[in-house]
Design a protein around this motif. Structure first.
Motif, PDB file in Angstrom:
ATOM      1  N   UNK A  20     -31.427 -13.504  26.600  1.00 24.76           N
ATOM      2  CA  UNK A  20     -31.940 -14.567  25.710  1.00 24.76           C
ATOM      3  C   UNK A  20     -31.453 -14.291  24.299  1.00 24.76           C
ATOM      4  N   UNK A  21     -30.755 -15.241  23.679  1.00 27.09           N
ATOM      5  CA  UNK A  21     -30.264 -15.074  22.287  1.00 27.09           C
ATOM      6  C   UNK A  21     -31.309 -15.617  21.327  1.00 27.09           C
ATOM      7  N   UNK A  22     -31.436 -14.946  20.177  1.00 29.92           N
ATOM      8  CA  UNK A  22     -32.413 -15.371  19.156  1.00 29.92           C
ATOM      9  C   UNK A  22     -31.688 -15.797  17.885  1.00 29.92           C
ATOM     10  N   UNK A  23     -31.993 -16.984  17.346  1.00 32.77           N
ATOM     11  CA  UNK A  23     -31.397 -17.477  16.073  1.00 32.77           C
ATOM     12  C   UNK A  23     -32.522 -17.745  15.088  1.00 32.77           C
ATOM     13  N   UNK A  24     -32.488 -17.148  13.847  1.00 34.60           N
ATOM     14  CA  UNK A  24     -33.501 -17.332  12.796  1.00 34.60           C
ATOM     15  C   UNK A  24     -32.945 -18.221  11.695  1.00 34.60           C
ATOM     16  N   UNK A  25     -33.651 -19.348  11.348  1.00 35.12           N
ATOM     17  CA  UNK A  25     -33.261 -20.281  10.277  1.00 35.12           C
ATOM     18  C   UNK A  25     -34.345 -20.277   9.196  1.00 35.12           C
ATOM     19  N   UNK A  26     -33.940 -20.072   7.921  1.00 32.43           N
ATOM     20  CA  UNK A  26     -34.887 -20.065   6.796  1.00 32.43           C
ATOM     21  C   UNK A  26     -34.657 -21.318   5.946  1.00 32.43           C
ATOM     22  N   UNK A  27     -35.682 -22.152   5.770  1.00 27.34           N
ATOM     23  CA  UNK A  27     -35.630 -23.356   4.909  1.00 27.34           C
ATOM     24  C   UNK A  27     -36.467 -23.084   3.657  1.00 27.34           C
TER      25      UNK A  27
END
Length: 502
Positions: A20-27
């Protein structure tokens, strides 16, 4: 800036045992913002928002909503300038993956309208209460509402008292902000009194009298016979300038000058003609000529001639009318043989005989228990040690009711006073004005017949202090509601000197 961290975990479907790949996005969006309206449309606001991949630190596409329904788009960091309307608007910034954050922009109107008052007005007094004055309209402009209505108080067409009155004009916008500006209405008295001199007279001198003086009963009544009226001052002061003697066979002109409280003066003249008495037995014929006299004898040694020179007149002769009294002051002559003065009182009516009210070497006299609203004439003559008497100086005064009670006129005080006056009729309030020199430093509207003067006060936007010196105060009665600015006749004016202990 408020950091909203949105952690997104993307699940990749696969066979059992797949990774499982994890992607973190900060707004990141700004904190809630408050801006001041710049016009009817609201306000331009510039803000900064961003969206980044927390793993690679690379920018990702971001889109923020605008109030008009459009969007501000970019990759990574954006810094748009957007017009926001009045009120609160929520801005939502999102990424293609569906991650978002929001903030609020509130545009408020706290700026009052700018008021333009009418220009200052100067008007001439039409009576003791001042003048009815009309002035131009005020205007007001607001950033949001545009033109708004402005009102001024006291209203145009009101009665303004003597002196300078501050006119306050104000306007309120739809947000409840009120702006104001001031101007002045100056009511001045530059109109001189109207003087009515007595009619010209012809006086018959007694036999063997070559000249009459101002104290002659007929001439004295003539000198006290002038009257004067004034638009503002109910009792102008009348002074008389004329000769000190009226020789038989001559006509002499007398000048009557009336001066009001404001210093305006006017003059008029009348003539006194003195003639020799007529009638009686005709003189006998001349005797025949006598023989020529013998040659004269040598003249005797010179002897001292009798002193027939009267002393100089008293100077600085002044009258001040009060309530049932008149204060008379003067300066004594400097003649070496001066002995005393004689002060005589009479009225304009010839039926009342002259009365000597003072004899002595003093410099003042208070004549009490007089009838108010009666004009009295005072003549002051100087007398030397051998009895020579000057022709005298004269002036008139008219006692009247004194409404201003405390401090007494001319009083010297050491602490801030309570101004006190006699209540007037149906007055609902009063206007009290205080001057230091020619500058008005206070205008107040007490509802009672007194006003407590503090050591400091604020008037017309300035802070004043009761400094040592001489002050002059006036009182007018207010008729009806104060908003009508209707005033009765001036109750009076007094002066006091403030001299606190060191």
């Amino acid at each position: 800036m408020r950091l909203v961290a949105l952690v997104a975990t993307a699940a990749l479907a696969g066979l059992a045992g797949a990774s499982v790949a994890h992607a973190d996005v900060v707004v990141t969006v700004p904190a809630d913002t408050v801006a001041e309206a710049q016009g009817p449309a609201g306000a331009q606001v510039t803000y900064q928002a961003s969206a980044t991949d927390d793993t690679t630190s690379e920018g990702v596409p971001i889109s923020c909503t605008n109030p008009d329904g459009s969007t501000s788009d970019g990759v990574g960091t954006i810094q748009p300038t957007v017009v926001f309307p009045l009120g609160a608007t929520t801005v939502t910034c999102s990424t293609p993956s569906g991650k978002s954050a929001s903030f609020t922009v509130t545009v408020q109107d706290t700026t009052p309208p700018a008021v333009t008052p009418p220009p200052p007005v100067t008007a001439e007094a039409t009576g003791p209460s001042g003048a009815v004055v009309s002035y131009g309209a005020a205007s007001a402009s607001d950033l949001v509402d545009g033109s708004v209505a402005a009102n001024c108080a006291p209203a145009s067409g009101s009665t303004f008292p003597l002196g300078s009155t501050t006119l306050t004009c104000s306007a309120t916008d739809s947000a409840g902000n009120t702006g104001s500006a001031t101007t002045t209405v100056l009511v001045q008295d530059t109109t001189p009194p109207v003087v009515r001199p007595p009619a010209d007279i012809t006086v018959s001198a007694p036999e063997s009298v070559g000249s009459l003086g101002p104290t002659d009963a007929t001439i004295a009544a003539f000198l006290a016979g002038a009257t004067a009226t004034d638009t503002v001052d109910p009792h102008p002061t009348i002074t008389v300038a004329g000769p000190t003697s009226y020789p038989v066979g001559t006509s002499r002109r007398v000048t009557f000058t009336a001066t009001d409280h404001s210093g305006n003066s006017a003059s008029a003249t009348a003539t006194v003609t003195v003639v020799a008495s007529s009638g009686g037995t005709p003189p006998p014929p001349p005797s025949p000529p006598s023989p020529p006299p013998p040659p004269p004898s040598p003249p005797p040694p010179p002897t001292g001639r009798p002193d027939r020179t009267p002393p100089a007149e008293a100077s600085a002769f002044k009258l001040k009318a009060g309530d049932h009294r008149v204060v008379v002051t003067w300066s004594l002559p400097k003649d070496a043989d001066f002995d005393h003065v004689v002060l005589v009182r009479s009225t304009t009516s010839t039926k009342q005989a002259q009365k000597v009210v003072y004899t002595g070497r003093g410099r003042s006299f208070i004549d009490r228990k007089l009838s108010n609203n009666v004009t009295f004439r005072y003549t002051l003559t100087t007398v030397d040690r051998v009895g020579n008497r000057s022709d005298g100086v004269s002036a008139t005064a008219r006692p009247h009711t004194i409404y201003l009670v405390k401090p007494a006129d001319g009083a010297r005080i050491g602490k801030p006073p309570t101004l006190l006056w006699i209540p007037k009729g149906k007055a609902l309030y009063y206007n009290v004005q205080l001057f230091r020199g020619s500058t008005k430093v206070l205008s107040a509207w007490p509802s009672q017949n007194k006003f407590v003067l503090r050591s400091t006060w604020k008037y017309n936007g300035h802070r004043y202090r009761l400094r040592p010196g001489t002050y002059r105060w006036y009182v007018w009665p207010g008729i009806g509601a104060r908003r009508y600015a209707k005033y009765g006749k001036l109750l009076g004016q007094n002066t006091f000197t403030y001299a606190p202990a060191v």
